[in-house]
Design an enzyme around this catalytic site. Structure first.
Site, mmCIF file in Angstrom:
data_model
loop_
_atom_site.group_PDB
_atom_site.id
_atom_site.type_symbol
_atom_site.label_atom_id
_atom_site.label_comp_id
_atom_site.label_asym_id
_atom_site.label_seq_id
_atom_site.Cartn_x
_atom_site.Cartn_y
_atom_site.Cartn_z
ATOM 1 N N GLY A 63 4.748 -3.230 -9.338
ATOM 2 C CA GLY A 63 5.114 -2.640 -8.050
ATOM 3 C C GLY A 63 5.134 -3.714 -6.979
ATOM 4 N N GLY A 81 5.698 -2.853 -3.500
ATOM 5 C CA GLY A 81 5.652 -2.249 -2.170
ATOM 6 C C GLY A 81 4.583 -2.936 -1.338
ATOM 7 N N ALA A 98 1.383 -2.499 -1.095
ATOM 8 C CA ALA A 98 0.179 -2.870 -1.838
ATOM 9 C C ALA A 98 0.493 -3.960 -2.865
ATOM 10 C CB ALA A 98 -0.413 -1.641 -2.518
ATOM 11 N N GLY A 99 1.547 -3.769 -3.628
ATOM 12 C CA GLY A 99 1.867 -4.713 -4.694
ATOM 13 C C GLY A 99 2.274 -6.080 -4.167
ATOM 14 N N HIS A 158 4.905 17.039 4.403
ATOM 15 C CA HIS A 158 5.143 16.521 5.748
ATOM 16 C C HIS A 158 5.858 17.580 6.578
ATOM 17 C CE1 HIS A 158 6.421 13.950 8.986
ATOM 18 N NE2 HIS A 158 5.690 12.975 8.500
ATOM 19 N N ARG A 190 -0.932 16.949 9.527
ATOM 20 C CA ARG A 190 0.257 17.333 8.778
ATOM 21 C C ARG A 190 0.101 18.620 7.984
ATOM 22 N NH1 ARG A 190 2.055 11.296 6.719
ATOM 23 N NH2 ARG A 190 2.926 10.717 8.727
ATOM 24 N N ARG A 212 -3.739 13.089 4.121
ATOM 25 C CA ARG A 212 -3.668 11.782 4.752
ATOM 26 C C ARG A 212 -3.180 11.911 6.184
ATOM 27 N NH1 ARG A 212 0.299 8.461 5.809
ATOM 28 N NH2 ARG A 212 1.858 9.355 4.408
#
Lengths: 218, 640, 257
Positions: free
Chosen positions: B42, B44, B46-47, B268, B333, B438
């Site tokens: 990954g 993104g 984080a990756g 969302h 949310r 979240r």
């Protein structure tokens, strides 16, 4: 000098060379046009101007060498860039609709080739007299009038001047941008400057054969 | 056999845990780092941030992504912003407050120590990103600008127009490309991970398919990091990119990594409503819109089809402001989504199928002028107009909730290591920080916290403490995993049935949305648990996957992902069924207060549900990691 | 709506491709262009024909995956819009639509409409970054940046790397892409130490990849779905010329010497 080599080898560097040499050539073209317009003052003025240029002697040759050098660099860079640009897209689109390019921008290459051909003829015509029916080394005014009496010559001349106008219209604007000399803008000022320059040069040069044909100059 | 889930939370007071742990962790000396290799799956937030940071430290990193460039990972689509406890506004923010807001926003289902660390490193993230050239929005004085976001009463969200995720990802991507150029990272684009390989019980490599050639490859390393995002596409329609999938984490689950809280999914509240059967994905409208937009539906059902401008103020129900006066349109949310669903279920929804509510900027435009609104949300308004052909400057937007983020994920300890030694999980792919819901602008924060500031320390500790004899891809474990993957590919291509992969995916999505979506109940979930295996069986009997195993075959890629969703969906419903309470994004209609709010059951469910694979056709084992709240008072979440 | 599609089909990079005609009946104007292709593909699969391969991911105009030459325009007829955000209401019933891949030597076709854009990544590798290793740099507010500079940086940072600029350029030049990154980073104080090196190295890589040069046609600016201006190319030229004038060897910077 490796930096120079790298600069010349890059697409941006070559374009910068074209822009700088282009500016020199534009300078010459404008001066040349102003000189030519003395035709409208009269035969004496024109012949005196020509004699003055000749009297500069070695300086004239330096200027000629400079112009030749600029032209050679300009043309070499253009040729090489064209080769690179063509190699960058070998497969054409089946369908393509240009959205922003102009007639001027699309005809830079062929317009340039036409101008080169014209230049060879033009020097042979009015400078050395090779292609001129009744050339005189001192009577420049007469050379011009007689030269333009030929409809073929005048037509070629007018076509070349149209090409020059188009070439300057795109070239001058691109030159400013290539050298990074313009300001950021959504309606760039250099576009209008280029437009004005192209119009003046085209109209200035074209006015002479037109005037000859209309009988204003004889 | 049940797992022992040791969260490895360091001892000591909450505020000192991370510092103490950093000191106590073992280090790998610089000369030895280059002897160790790490696989990152990954690219993104984080990756990419992990791969770049680990390479900078000296590890030999291999990074894999299924997209054609690491820059295209789905983090790029995050719009609104990133939270950080900088307190630049002097409005009362602090690490403690961000920690508390996050724990509360997550409805007390997250681990205190992890969340506190997240709040601590949030401030470093902003510094790091600015140093990389991320062009955050600024005030005229040249200092960074902030906006407020749902679930918080301070302005702590940093943003770059409506493209914050893009800019943060490009920052991490550029750092990654820098390391690729330096030779520290080997990048494998268009490679999809299809299995994780265990040697002596430790994660030592992965099996990937080169999506261009179709070749199945083995890659070995000393440790493996999964940063493969969330599984929102189990619903078919979600705001996730089309390629987002559960395959990497699900295959890891099948190799022994516990999957935690899979039923915690976030809906969302502000997405563009569905327009027809052709719909392939849903488009999010940033939550930041709720800063200036007011949410309403008509008070009377018969007004729903009227032109909204013809409905007078008195006939409008600004239901968020009415129900939650102190947070109003900025309610979290899960709450805002559920309130929209309630209004529509009540027959007061607007637009096609009555599945929409208005988000109205009329007042804000009157108050601030059109130009101010254009500056803040111009690109979002344009996007809305392009999709719906309606002008949000003159007509209120229509919005409806959509699946957006998954809080659940692979279980990890404080060091972000899963229950498989050596397999680390970062970002949305893990479960750790957001509990049952979240908060807006916290996903970007978590992805970068994990990648830049947590894993570079904790993976060093793992490598320094663990004997890691050299393993090559010739090891029989690799051969076996590779053979499994190849057999599965052949099986998918051999079915040659009558239905397309998408048709199965759509059907699965409908089951999940109806029965395991915004509101769930035991009867529906039981029904889903019967329908999903039937659909899975139909898939393996009747799916039509054309083309070959060699070369680019997008149908085959999709088929593999949907096959995993068809198994994973069952795990999700099972988790939702077992959690007999409502919390955050998990709303069980049987468990609600009299006025329709979520009713938690802390006595029985204050734990992380970590599911352990027990074999095909066998019920997974439920492991529980109890959640201890020592620093916050467990309270009923109230945004009134 | 009923449409006729002419789609470029090419089985693999080394096989020749051709335009194939497909009828696309019953298309809803509310579909996005890619949803229309989805529908066409579903029907192809039902008929036992391999679906058309095309890159796509986020479908909200930000990931830069999709890129199609639609009726001779990069991303289709609507300005500032990627193919995934283009809706079928931009077309008329009965229209014929030509769909081709990006065409550039530096973007070889992988399959059908999918091209390899890794050349862009390599241009970034050459210098499209600020070297700020992960650590604890100074406080984010320690260095105020005038809002116009930050905005100008953001205008250029908005590039999604889709390649429409290359596709639209008559010279298949990557100047706008390269310039956007040079301009984004060069507008910020953090980007100054590597500014010269960046311009030299990125231009060298751009040329190395086989993209053409800029001749200021302006097609890229029209095609760019994020509205990046060719003013960026002017900035690139300026930075490149200035860096060259300081006689910095490219090789010295890139370590190639």
């Amino acid at each position: 000098m490796r930096w120079l080599r790298a600069f010349w080898d890059s697409t941006v560097g070559k374009k910068a060379v074209m822009a700088v040499t282009g500016i020199l050539l534009v300078g010459f073209v404008v001066a040349h046009m102003l000189g030519n317009l003395q035709m409208f003052i009269g035969a004496d003025a024109m012949n005196r101007y020509a004699a003055f240029l000749k009297s500069t002697g070695e300086l004239l040759w330096v200027a000629r060498a400079g112009l030749l050098g600029a032209a050679v660099l300009h043309i070499t860079a253009a040729y090489q860039l064209t080769q690179m640009n063509r190699a960058a897209r070998t497969d054409a689109y089946a369908k393509r609709v240009p959205a922003a390019s102009t007639l001027a921008s699309r005809t830079m290459r062929w317009g340039g080739v036409l101008l080169l051909a014209f230049l060879v003829f033009h020097i042979g015509h009015f400078t050395t007299g090779t292609f001129h029916p009744a050339f005189s080394h001192t009577m420049v005014y007469g050379n011009v009038i007689l030269g333009f009496r030929s409809p073929v010559v005048s037509a070629f001349y007018l076509a070349a001047m149209a090409a020059l106008g188009l070439h300057l219209y795109h070239g001058a604007w691109a030159g400013f941008r290539t050298l990074g000399l313009a300001k950021r803008s959504s309606a760039p000022r250099e576009r209008r400057i280029a437009q004005g320059l192209a119009l003046i040069v085209w109209a200035g040069f074209s006015s002479i054969p037109v005037a000859v044909w209309l009988g204003i100059l004889n | 056999m049940a797992l022992t889930l040791d969260a490895k939370i360091p001892a000591g007071p909450l505020a000192e845990k991370w510092d103490r742990h950093r000191f106590e962790m073992k280090l790998v000396n610089p000369a030895n780092k280059r002897k160790h290799s790490v696989i990152v799956v990954g690219s993104g937030l984080a990756g990419a941030s992990a791969a770049a940071s680990l390479s900078e430290l000296g590890y030999r990193v291999s990074c894999f992504c299924f997209q054609d460039s690491p820059r295209r990972a789905h983090s790029i689509a995050a719009q609104g912003g990133i939270n950080a406890a900088k307190n630049y506004r002097n409005d009362g923010d602090s690490v403690q407050r961000l920690f508390y807001d996050t724990i509360k926003g997550g409805d007390f289902r997250a681990r205190e120590a992890n969340v506190y660390r997240l709040a601590q490193v949030s401030v470093d993230i902003i510094d790091q990103c600015v140093a990389q050239g991320v062009p955050f929005a600024r005030e005229y004085g040249g200092l960074l600008a902030n906006r407020s976001f749902g679930g918080a009463q301070v302005s702590r969200t940093f943003y770059a127009r409506g493209q914050t995720g893009q800019q943060l990802l490009l920052g991490a991507y550029q750092a990654l490309e820098k390391e690729i150029a330096r030779g520290g990272v080997a990048m494998f684009e268009r490679h999809e991970m299809l299995d994780v390989v265990l040697v002596d019980g430790k994660a030592r490599g992965i099996i990937v398919r080169d999506l261009r050639t179709g070749e199945i490859e083995s890659h070995a390393a000393d440790a493996v990091i999964l940063a493969t995002g969330g599984y929102g596409n189990v619903f078919y329609l979600s705001t996730n990119a089309k390629g987002c999938n559960v395959t990497a984490t699900y295959r890891a689950y099948k190799k022994g990594a516990a999957f935690a809280n899979p039923c915690f999914t976030q809906i969302h509240p502000t997405c563009i409503p569905v327009s027809g059967d052709h719909q392939s994905k849903l488009t999010l409208m940033s939550e930041s819109l709720r800063n200036d937009g007011r949410v309403w539906v008509p008070k009377r059902r018969e007004d729903c089809d009227k032109d909204p401008s013809s409905i007078p103020e008195a006939d409008r129900d600004y239901y968020l402001e009415r129900k939650y006066p102190s947070f109003g349109n900025l309610s979290p949310r899960d709450i805002a989504s559920r309130a929209a669903k309630e209004a529509c279920d009540d027959g007061r929804g607007v637009g096609p199928g009555g599945r929409g509510v208005y988000l109205d900027f009329g007042d804000a435009i009157k108050r601030l002028g059109r130009q101010a609104i254009e500056e803040r949300y111009g690109n979002l308004f344009e996007m809305y107009q392009r999709i719906t052909d309606e002008d949000p400057y003159t007509r209120p937007m229509r919005i409806y909730p959509a699946v957006h983020y998954t809080m659940g994920g692979l279980w990890v300890d404080y060091n972000l290591m899963s229950s498989i030694p050596g397999l680390h999980v970062l970002g949305e792919a893990n479960f750790s920080d957001h509990g049952a819901n979240r908060l807006g602008a916290s996903a970007l924060m978590q992805g970068l916290a994990d990648g830049y500031f947590v894993i570079p320390y904790t993976i060093g500790d793992y490598i320094a403490r663990t004997p890691l004899p050299a393993v090559s891809t010739d090891h029989p474990a690799f051969a076996a995993a590779k053979a499994d993957v190849e057999a599965r590919t052949r099986a998918l291509l051999a079915i040659n049935g009558t239905r397309t992969v998408d048709s199965f995916h759509r059907e699965l999505g409908k089951i999940m949305w109806d029965k395991c979506g915004m509101a769930r109940d035991a009867a529906g979930l039981r029904q889903a648990l019967e329908e999903i295996p039937r659909l899975r069986e139909a898939f393996w009997r009747d799916v039509k996957v054309l083309g070959a195993a060699e070369g680019l075959n997008q149908s085959l890629e999709k088929a593999g992902r949907v096959a995993d969703f068809l198994e994973f969906a069952e795990l999700m419903c099972r988790d939702a069924l077992h959690r007999e309470e409502s919390c955050g994004g998990h709303f069980r209609t049987e468990y609600q207060t009299e006025d329709g709010e979520a009713k938690r059951n802390d006595e029985a469910f204050a734990y992380v549900a970590a599911w352990e694979y027990a074999g095909d056709g066998v019920d997974p084992i439920l492991n529980k990691e109890p959640l201890a709240f020592e620093n916050v008072h467990l309270s009923t979440r109230s945004y009134k | 709506m009923h449409l006729t599609l002419h789609v470029w089909r090419q089985a693999s990079p080394d096989q020749p491709g051709r335009l194939v005609e497909y009828a696309a009946p019953d298309i809803s104007p509310d579909m996005s262009f890619l949803e229309m292709l989805d529908v066409v593909n579903e029907r192809l699969i039902q008929r036992g024909e391999e679906p058309v391969a095309f890159d796509h991911d986020c479908r909200e105009g930000i990931c830069g995956s999709c890129g199609l030459m639609i009726n001779g325009s990069a991303h289709g007829p609507m300005k500032l819009t990627t193919a995934c955000q283009l809706h079928m209401r931009s077309f008329k019933d009965g229209d014929a639509i030509w769909i081709e891949p990006w065409r550039a030597k530096a973007f070889p076709v992988v399959k059908d409409l999918v091209v390899d854009r890794s050349a862009f990544d390599r241009i970034i590798q050459a210098g499209g970054y600020i070297s700020a290793a992960t650590g604890t740099p100074q406080d984010a507010n320690a260095l105020p940046i005038p809002k116009p500079d930050a905005d100008w940086a953001m205008d250029n940072a908005a590039c999604i790397g889709c390649g429409a600029c290359v596709a639209a350029c008559p010279n298949a030049s990557a100047s706008l892409f390269t310039a956007a990154k040079v301009t984004h980073l060069g507008a910020l104080p953090q980007g100054q130490p590597e500014r010269e090196r960046r311009a030299l190295a990125m231009v060298a890589q751009m040329d190395e990849e086989g993209f053409g040069g800029c001749t200021l046609h302006g097609e890229c600016q029209e095609a760019c779905p994020k509205g990046i201006s060719i003013d960026a190319i002017m900035q690139l030229n300026r930075d490149y010329i200035r860096a060259s004038a300081t006689k910095v060897e490219v090789a010295e910077w890139t370590g190639a010497a």
